[in-house]
Motif scaffolding. Structure first.
Motif, PDB file in Angstrom:
ATOM      1  N   ARG A  82      22.004  14.240  31.067  1.00  0.00           N
ATOM      2  CA  ARG A  82      20.814  13.750  31.770  1.00  0.00           C
ATOM      3  C   ARG A  82      19.727  13.314  30.788  1.00  0.00           C
ATOM      4  O   ARG A  82      19.038  12.326  31.001  1.00  0.00           O
ATOM      5  CB  ARG A  82      20.283  14.810  32.734  1.00  0.00           C
ATOM      6  CG  ARG A  82      21.153  14.961  33.976  1.00  0.00           C
ATOM      7  CD  ARG A  82      20.476  15.821  35.034  1.00  0.00           C
ATOM      8  NE  ARG A  82      20.152  17.159  34.589  1.00  0.00           N
ATOM      9  CZ  ARG A  82      20.988  18.209  34.649  1.00  0.00           C
ATOM     10  NH1 ARG A  82      22.192  18.069  35.145  1.00  0.00           N
ATOM     11  NH2 ARG A  82      20.601  19.394  34.222  1.00  0.00           N
ATOM     12  N   ARG A  83      19.574  14.042  29.671  1.00  0.00           N
ATOM     13  CA  ARG A  83      18.590  13.641  28.666  1.00  0.00           C
ATOM     14  C   ARG A  83      19.006  12.324  28.005  1.00  0.00           C
ATOM     15  O   ARG A  83      18.153  11.486  27.702  1.00  0.00           O
ATOM     16  CB  ARG A  83      18.422  14.720  27.592  1.00  0.00           C
ATOM     17  CG  ARG A  83      17.894  16.064  28.059  1.00  0.00           C
ATOM     18  CD  ARG A  83      16.564  16.080  28.807  1.00  0.00           C
ATOM     19  NE  ARG A  83      16.523  15.543  30.144  1.00  0.00           N
ATOM     20  CZ  ARG A  83      16.859  16.181  31.277  1.00  0.00           C
ATOM     21  NH1 ARG A  83      17.307  17.401  31.254  1.00  0.00           N
ATOM     22  NH2 ARG A  83      16.755  15.578  32.449  1.00  0.00           N
ATOM     23  N   ALA A 108      16.954   5.138  29.713  1.00  0.00           N
ATOM     24  CA  ALA A 108      15.962   4.573  30.632  1.00  0.00           C
ATOM     25  C   ALA A 108      14.661   4.253  29.901  1.00  0.00           C
ATOM     26  O   ALA A 108      14.032   3.216  30.161  1.00  0.00           O
ATOM     27  CB  ALA A 108      15.704   5.549  31.780  1.00  0.00           C
ATOM     28  N   LEU A 109      14.261   5.118  28.979  1.00  0.00           N
ATOM     29  CA  LEU A 109      13.059   4.866  28.189  1.00  0.00           C
ATOM     30  C   LEU A 109      13.230   3.609  27.331  1.00  0.00           C
ATOM     31  O   LEU A 109      12.323   2.762  27.256  1.00  0.00           O
ATOM     32  CB  LEU A 109      12.740   6.079  27.313  1.00  0.00           C
ATOM     33  CG  LEU A 109      11.524   5.947  26.405  1.00  0.00           C
ATOM     34  CD1 LEU A 109      10.250   5.813  27.243  1.00  0.00           C
ATOM     35  CD2 LEU A 109      11.432   7.153  25.480  1.00  0.00           C
ATOM     36  N   TRP A 116      23.056  18.923  31.185  1.00  0.00           N
ATOM     37  CA  TRP A 116      21.651  18.764  30.817  1.00  0.00           C
ATOM     38  C   TRP A 116      21.511  17.733  29.703  1.00  0.00           C
ATOM     39  O   TRP A 116      20.628  16.863  29.767  1.00  0.00           O
ATOM     40  CB  TRP A 116      21.064  20.115  30.386  1.00  0.00           C
ATOM     41  CG  TRP A 116      19.598  20.046  30.105  1.00  0.00           C
ATOM     42  CD1 TRP A 116      18.584  20.175  31.002  1.00  0.00           C
ATOM     43  CD2 TRP A 116      18.986  19.808  28.834  1.00  0.00           C
ATOM     44  NE1 TRP A 116      17.375  20.038  30.371  1.00  0.00           N
ATOM     45  CE2 TRP A 116      17.589  19.811  29.034  1.00  0.00           C
ATOM     46  CE3 TRP A 116      19.477  19.605  27.550  1.00  0.00           C
ATOM     47  CZ2 TRP A 116      16.681  19.609  28.002  1.00  0.00           C
ATOM     48  CZ3 TRP A 116      18.569  19.399  26.522  1.00  0.00           C
ATOM     49  CH2 TRP A 116      17.192  19.405  26.748  1.00  0.00           C
ATOM     50  N   GLU A 124      20.636   9.957  29.478  1.00  0.00           N
ATOM     51  CA  GLU A 124      20.272   8.946  30.478  1.00  0.00           C
ATOM     52  C   GLU A 124      18.771   8.669  30.448  1.00  0.00           C
ATOM     53  O   GLU A 124      18.343   7.522  30.582  1.00  0.00           O
ATOM     54  CB  GLU A 124      20.683   9.405  31.873  1.00  0.00           C
ATOM     55  CG  GLU A 124      22.166   9.376  32.120  1.00  0.00           C
ATOM     56  CD  GLU A 124      22.548   9.938  33.479  1.00  0.00           C
ATOM     57  OE1 GLU A 124      21.775  10.752  34.052  1.00  0.00           O
ATOM     58  OE2 GLU A 124      23.623   9.570  33.974  1.00  0.00           O
ATOM     59  N   ASN A 125      17.961   9.728  30.270  1.00  0.00           N
ATOM     60  CA  ASN A 125      16.508   9.551  30.188  1.00  0.00           C
ATOM     61  C   ASN A 125      16.120   8.695  28.987  1.00  0.00           C
ATOM     62  O   ASN A 125      15.252   7.820  29.086  1.00  0.00           O
ATOM     63  CB  ASN A 125      15.796  10.901  30.094  1.00  0.00           C
ATOM     64  CG  ASN A 125      15.955  11.759  31.335  1.00  0.00           C
ATOM     65  OD1 ASN A 125      16.002  12.972  31.243  1.00  0.00           O
ATOM     66  ND2 ASN A 125      16.059  11.151  32.500  1.00  0.00           N
ATOM     67  N   ILE A 126      16.762   8.934  27.864  1.00  0.00           N
ATOM     68  CA  ILE A 126      16.472   8.151  26.660  1.00  0.00           C
ATOM     69  C   ILE A 126      16.870   6.696  26.867  1.00  0.00           C
ATOM     70  O   ILE A 126      16.134   5.777  26.489  1.00  0.00           O
ATOM     71  CB  ILE A 126      17.170   8.770  25.425  1.00  0.00           C
ATOM     72  CG1 ILE A 126      16.518  10.119  25.096  1.00  0.00           C
ATOM     73  CG2 ILE A 126      17.114   7.831  24.228  1.00  0.00           C
ATOM     74  CD1 ILE A 126      17.266  10.937  24.066  1.00  0.00           C
TER      75      ILE A 126
END
Length: 182
Positions: A14-15, A21-22, A11, A17-19
């Motif tokens: 994945r966060r 991407a942002l 988890w 990776e989200n950061i």
């Protein structure tokens, strides 16, 4: 319990990776704004260029610290692949010790430099340099923790086969057609 820890780790990955991407989206948006203002409006703005550079540096360090997995790193491993698992384990221990030493010995000086840089700000966005450079400290600590983990798993005898790779990958690596070892 270890299954729960693995789920939390996935988890968190994945966060991360989200950061990343942002940050990439912010960088791309700033780049588009920069191009539009420079070529369509004939009014270059430095803030967009500065933001693009800052996001690029942060993406690279953030990604290397939290997103790129050990198995995804690019390495020159011709020698590593040609030796036995026992020698690989020794090479992993030595490499981890060297990197832990180098990053560990540089960390206090890095911290001193980053905290010293609070006296300057970026040209357009007026962001203090200690805030901008703090990502390198985070990166260095993450690298230290990663290689401490690699060292512990190597000493425990699990580094000949990285836990991160699926079993099929190990079988392919160890029993490839070009493998000349007995």
């Amino acid at each position: 319990m270890t299954d729960r820890i693995r789920q939390v780790g996935l988890w968190l990955h994945r966060r991360a990776e989200n950061i990343a991407a942002l940050m990439l989206a912010v960088m791309f948006g700033a780049f588009i704004v920069q191009v539009a203002f420079r070529y369509l409006l004939n009014f270059p703005i430095g803030g967009a260029s500065e933001l693009t550079i800052i996001m690029w540096l942060w993406i690279v360090l953030w990604g290397a610290a939290f997103v790129v997995r050990e198995r995804d790193e690019i390495r020159f491993d011709i020698i590593y692949s040609a030796v036995s698992p026992k020698v690989r384990r020794g090479m992993t221990v030595v490499a981890a010790l060297v990197l832990l030493f180098l990053y560990g010995i540089s960390l206090p000086a890095t911290w001193d430099f980053v905290t010293f840089m609070k006296i300057q700000k970026s040209s357009y966005l007026d962001i203090r340099f200690d805030w901008l450079f703090s990502m390198y400290v985070i990166f260095a600590v993450a690298v230290l923790m990663r290689y401490l983990w690699i060292l512990v798993t190597a000493v425990r005898g699990k580094s000949g086969k990285h836990e991160f790779l699926p079993k099929e990958a190990h079988e392919t690596i160890e029993h490839s057609e070009t493998d000349t070892r007995p």
